[in-house]
Design a protein around this motif. Structure first.
Motif, mmCIF file in Angstrom:
data_model
loop_
_atom_site.group_PDB
_atom_site.id
_atom_site.type_symbol
_atom_site.label_atom_id
_atom_site.label_comp_id
_atom_site.label_asym_id
_atom_site.label_seq_id
_atom_site.Cartn_x
_atom_site.Cartn_y
_atom_site.Cartn_z
ATOM 1 N N MET A 188 35.397 61.076 123.234
ATOM 2 C CA MET A 188 35.780 62.549 123.612
ATOM 3 C C MET A 188 36.366 62.522 125.209
ATOM 4 S SD MET A 188 36.309 64.317 121.089
ATOM 5 C CE MET A 188 37.027 62.914 119.927
ATOM 6 N N VAL A 189 35.421 61.953 125.985
ATOM 7 C CA VAL A 189 35.814 61.782 127.531
ATOM 8 C C VAL A 189 37.063 60.976 127.853
ATOM 9 C CG1 VAL A 189 35.111 61.309 129.473
ATOM 10 C CG2 VAL A 189 33.413 62.254 128.284
ATOM 11 N N VAL A 190 37.082 60.089 127.102
ATOM 12 C CA VAL A 190 38.328 59.321 127.135
ATOM 13 C C VAL A 190 39.427 60.038 126.682
ATOM 14 C CG1 VAL A 190 39.397 57.141 126.316
ATOM 15 C CG2 VAL A 190 37.170 57.057 126.957
ATOM 16 N N MET A 191 39.284 60.662 125.444
ATOM 17 C CA MET A 191 40.456 61.314 124.930
ATOM 18 C C MET A 191 41.002 62.501 125.824
ATOM 19 S SD MET A 191 41.616 60.838 121.632
ATOM 20 C CE MET A 191 41.880 62.481 121.259
ATOM 21 N N LYS A 192 40.081 63.291 126.376
ATOM 22 C CA LYS A 192 40.480 64.101 127.379
ATOM 23 C C LYS A 192 41.072 63.656 128.540
ATOM 24 C CE LYS A 192 37.353 67.542 125.483
ATOM 25 N NZ LYS A 192 36.104 68.458 125.524
ATOM 26 N N ALA A 193 40.731 62.451 129.267
ATOM 27 C CA ALA A 193 41.243 61.948 130.334
ATOM 28 C C ALA A 193 42.740 61.423 130.069
ATOM 29 C CB ALA A 193 40.371 60.833 130.697
ATOM 30 N N VAL A 194 42.825 60.794 128.720
ATOM 31 C CA VAL A 194 44.211 60.316 128.610
ATOM 32 C C VAL A 194 45.051 61.569 128.383
ATOM 33 C CG1 VAL A 194 45.435 59.197 126.855
ATOM 34 C CG2 VAL A 194 43.243 58.231 127.653
ATOM 35 N N GLN A 195 44.830 62.508 127.891
ATOM 36 C CA GLN A 195 45.543 63.945 127.540
ATOM 37 C C GLN A 195 45.800 64.327 128.967
ATOM 38 O OE1 GLN A 195 43.788 66.437 124.866
ATOM 39 N NE2 GLN A 195 44.859 65.059 123.113
ATOM 40 N N ARG A 196 44.840 64.291 129.957
ATOM 41 C CA ARG A 196 45.030 65.027 131.289
ATOM 42 C C ARG A 196 46.088 63.989 132.143
ATOM 43 N NH1 ARG A 196 39.357 65.347 132.411
ATOM 44 N NH2 ARG A 196 38.753 67.283 130.972
ATOM 45 N N HIS A 197 45.772 62.868 131.806
ATOM 46 C CA HIS A 197 46.942 62.072 132.531
ATOM 47 C C HIS A 197 48.177 61.908 132.073
ATOM 48 C CE1 HIS A 197 47.841 58.363 134.620
ATOM 49 N NE2 HIS A 197 48.619 57.789 133.543
#
Length: 115
Positions: A104-113
């Protein structure tokens, strides 16, 4: 404790503690419900239009992830080499929970990027 008649003061203290905890939980739930309702109406926090648009992908990944974890658990526990006793495969849930947080942390970071 109340029925043994050994120490009435200790029993009364436990009862008072439980009443105070119940009052605290009630206050948190009541205020939290009002705060979330206001956030929804004002489209703030988790209820902004961008956050709502990103929720679909996160929900899809979460649903697929937990379905795969359940399949792994069932195969490991009841599969051809499993012993059919879930108490020996509990560690799958602990590992899956930690990995889920990372996903979930990776998913949110990718979406913010991407935004």
């Amino acid at each position: 404790m109340m029925f043994l008649d050994t120490d009435i003061l200790a029993a009364a203290a436990v009862c008072l503690l439980l009443v105070l905890v119940a009052c605290g939980v009630y206050a948190f739930v009541r205020v939290g419900t009002v705060q979330d309702a206001l956030n929804q109406l004002l489209e703030e926090g988790d209820f902004t239009r961008d956050a709502k648009a990103r929720k679909g992908a996160i929900r899809a990944v979460a649903a697929a992830y937990w379905l795969v974890v359940v399949a792994i658990f069932l195969f490991y526990t009841f599969g051809p080499y499993g012993n059919g006793q879930p108490e020996y495969s509990w560690f799958i849930w602990a590992i899956a929970g930690v990995i889920f947080a990372a996903v979930m942390v990776v998913m949110k970071a990718v979406q913010r990027h991407h935004n």
